[in-house]
Design a protein around this motif. Structure first.
Motif, short mmCIF file in Angstrom:
data_model
loop_
_atom_site.label_atom_id
_atom_site.label_comp_id
_atom_site.label_asym_id
_atom_site.label_seq_id
_atom_site.Cartn_x
_atom_site.Cartn_y
_atom_site.Cartn_z
N LEU A 184 0.80 -1.23 0.00
CA LEU A 184 0.00 0.00 0.00
C LEU A 184 0.83 1.27 0.00
O LEU A 184 0.37 2.29 -0.53
CB LEU A 184 -0.96 0.00 1.20
N ASP A 185 2.05 1.25 0.54
CA ASP A 185 2.85 2.49 0.52
C ASP A 185 3.17 2.89 -0.92
O ASP A 185 3.22 4.08 -1.24
CB ASP A 185 4.12 2.36 1.37
N GLN A 186 3.34 1.91 -1.82
CA GLN A 186 3.57 2.23 -3.23
C GLN A 186 2.30 2.72 -3.90
O GLN A 186 2.34 3.61 -4.75
CB GLN A 186 4.13 1.01 -3.96
N ILE A 187 1.16 2.16 -3.50
CA ILE A 187 -0.14 2.64 -4.01
C ILE A 187 -0.36 4.08 -3.56
O ILE A 187 -0.69 4.96 -4.36
CB ILE A 187 -1.28 1.72 -3.51
N ASP A 188 -0.15 4.34 -2.27
CA ASP A 188 -0.38 5.67 -1.71
C ASP A 188 0.51 6.72 -2.35
O ASP A 188 0.12 7.89 -2.47
CB ASP A 188 -0.20 5.66 -0.20
N ASP B 89 2.60 -0.21 -13.24
CA ASP B 89 2.44 -1.65 -13.03
C ASP B 89 2.18 -1.99 -11.56
O ASP B 89 2.78 -2.90 -10.99
CB ASP B 89 3.67 -2.41 -13.55
N LEU B 90 1.24 -1.25 -10.96
CA LEU B 90 0.92 -1.43 -9.54
C LEU B 90 -0.30 -2.31 -9.31
O LEU B 90 -0.52 -2.77 -8.20
CB LEU B 90 0.67 -0.07 -8.88
#
Length: 95
Positions: A12-16, A71-72
């Motif tokens: 989620l830190d990469q999504i956020d 690419d998430l």
């Protein structure tokens, strides 16, 4: 009509880190008339977008999503033809 199911492939830190840009992309999709409703899945492992129009336009729109560009997330598109609706949603079924 389409239901797009996104499933995150990264923490989620990469999504956020891309969320604000994703929200702006969603707003553009609503403004263009492609998106009808959207939101997070619970638990927060992806999201759902309901869309109208044709598949080619939807697929082209999805390519602009920062979650796609980086690419998430994986995307599954399900097409369906609404045949019944709750009161107030008749327009969605073409009634």
């Amino acid at each position: 009509m389409f239901i797009v199911s996104l499933t995150y492939k990264v923490p989620l830190d990469q999504i956020d880190a891309h969320l604000a840009e994703h929200v702006e992309w969603l707003k553009a999709g609503y403004a263009s008339g492609v998106f009808i409703v959207s939101g997070r899945k619970i638990p927060r492992d992806g999201g759902i977008i309901m869309a109208g129009g044709d598949r080619d336009r939807l697929q082209e729109t999805l390519k602009g999503d920062p979650f796609h560009r980086h690419d998430l997330a994986d995307y599954v598109i399900t097409e369906f033809e609404p045949s019944m609706t709750a009161n107030g949603f008749e327009r969605m079924a073409g009634i």
